[in-house]
Write a protein that holds these residues in place. Structure first.
Motif, PDB file in Angstrom:
ATOM      1  N   GLU A  47      14.900   0.050 -19.776  1.00 23.61           N
ATOM      2  CA  GLU A  47      15.201   1.470 -19.633  1.00 23.61           C
ATOM      3  C   GLU A  47      15.668   1.729 -18.198  1.00 23.61           C
ATOM      4  OE1 GLU A  47      15.053   3.681 -22.174  1.00 23.61           O
ATOM      5  OE2 GLU A  47      14.393   2.067 -23.501  1.00 23.61           O
ATOM      6  N   SER A  48      16.707   2.549 -18.063  1.00 24.85           N
ATOM      7  CA  SER A  48      17.185   2.926 -16.730  1.00 24.85           C
ATOM      8  C   SER A  48      16.057   3.539 -15.916  1.00 24.85           C
ATOM      9  CB  SER A  48      18.320   3.957 -16.831  1.00 24.85           C
ATOM     10  OG  SER A  48      19.490   3.350 -17.274  1.00 24.85           O
ATOM     11  N   LYS A  49      16.098   3.300 -14.626  1.00 26.54           N
ATOM     12  CA  LYS A  49      15.177   3.864 -13.639  1.00 26.54           C
ATOM     13  C   LYS A  49      13.750   3.309 -13.738  1.00 26.54           C
ATOM     14  CE  LYS A  49      16.423   8.007 -14.905  1.00 26.54           C
ATOM     15  NZ  LYS A  49      16.415   9.451 -15.052  1.00 26.54           N
ATOM     16  N   VAL A  99      15.953  -0.742 -12.385  1.00 30.08           N
ATOM     17  CA  VAL A  99      17.111  -0.782 -13.284  1.00 30.08           C
ATOM     18  C   VAL A  99      18.002   0.409 -12.948  1.00 30.08           C
ATOM     19  CG1 VAL A  99      17.865  -0.761 -15.699  1.00 30.08           C
ATOM     20  CG2 VAL A  99      15.705  -1.871 -15.071  1.00 30.08           C
ATOM     21  N   TYR A 101      20.753   3.457 -13.084  1.00 27.78           N
ATOM     22  CA  TYR A 101      21.049   4.519 -14.037  1.00 27.78           C
ATOM     23  C   TYR A 101      22.494   4.324 -14.484  1.00 27.78           C
ATOM     24  CZ  TYR A 101      20.901   9.192 -16.081  1.00 27.78           C
ATOM     25  OH  TYR A 101      20.914  10.250 -16.953  1.00 27.78           O
ATOM     26  N   SER A 104      24.072   3.716 -21.533  1.00 27.56           N
ATOM     27  CA  SER A 104      23.427   2.825 -22.495  1.00 27.56           C
ATOM     28  C   SER A 104      24.455   1.868 -23.067  1.00 27.56           C
ATOM     29  CB  SER A 104      22.810   3.636 -23.640  1.00 27.56           C
ATOM     30  OG  SER A 104      21.763   4.433 -23.168  1.00 27.56           O
ATOM     31  N   ILE A 125      20.550  -2.094 -21.756  1.00 23.34           N
ATOM     32  CA  ILE A 125      19.983  -1.084 -20.878  1.00 23.34           C
ATOM     33  C   ILE A 125      20.173   0.250 -21.581  1.00 23.34           C
ATOM     34  CG2 ILE A 125      20.109   0.129 -18.672  1.00 23.34           C
ATOM     35  CD1 ILE A 125      21.068  -2.445 -17.369  1.00 23.34           C
ATOM     36  N   SER A 127      19.624   4.451 -21.381  1.00 19.61           N
ATOM     37  CA  SER A 127      19.420   5.578 -20.476  1.00 19.61           C
ATOM     38  C   SER A 127      19.546   6.857 -21.282  1.00 19.61           C
ATOM     39  CB  SER A 127      20.420   5.549 -19.318  1.00 19.61           C
ATOM     40  OG  SER A 127      21.710   5.821 -19.789  1.00 19.61           O
TER      41      SER A 127
END
Length: 129
Positions: A47-49, A99, A101, A104, A125, A127
């Protein structure tokens, strides 16, 4: 006397040139190492961030790693200039990153550079964009 001065000057210039040429040569052959990325594995979803720890195999590391470490993100077979980390210890075998941002996509890879570049397995990934 003029002949002696000219000869001495020529000898001095040749000596300086030889010393400079010797200093410019690398100490020996450079090792090429492509460390195998062991995580993320194919199918992993990040997952982002979030913080994630990348791992790689160091069991076959050469005695000399000639270049600095660099970690880049690759998407859809394109390694864009998206640097995630640089200057870390390749012998550590792991690195925790945040990770980025990004959009996806199920076609991301990490590229680990030491003496050579190594593409990791394809992973996702996600987001909120």
């Amino acid at each position: 006397m003029r002949f002696f001065t000219t000869s001495l000057s020529s000898l001095l210039l040749c000596t300086i040139a030889a010393v400079n040429a010797a200093a410019a040569k690398p100490p020996g052959p450079l090792d090429v190492w492509s460390p195998k990325i062991t995580y993320p594995t194919e199918g992993t979803v990040w997952e982002s961030k979030t913080e994630q720890t990348l791992t790689w195999d160091v069991s076959d590391a050469p005695p000399v790693i000639s270049n600095g470490a660099l970690l880049m993100l690759r998407q859809n077979d394109i390694t864009a200039p998206f640097i995630l980390a640089k200057g870390f210890d390749l012998r550590a075998g792991n690195l925790t990153i945040t990770v980025p941002y990004v959009l996806s996509n199920p076609n991301y890879q990490l590229v680990l550079f030491g003496d050579s570049g190594n593409f990791g397995p394809v992973f996702t990934i996600n987001s909120d964009v």
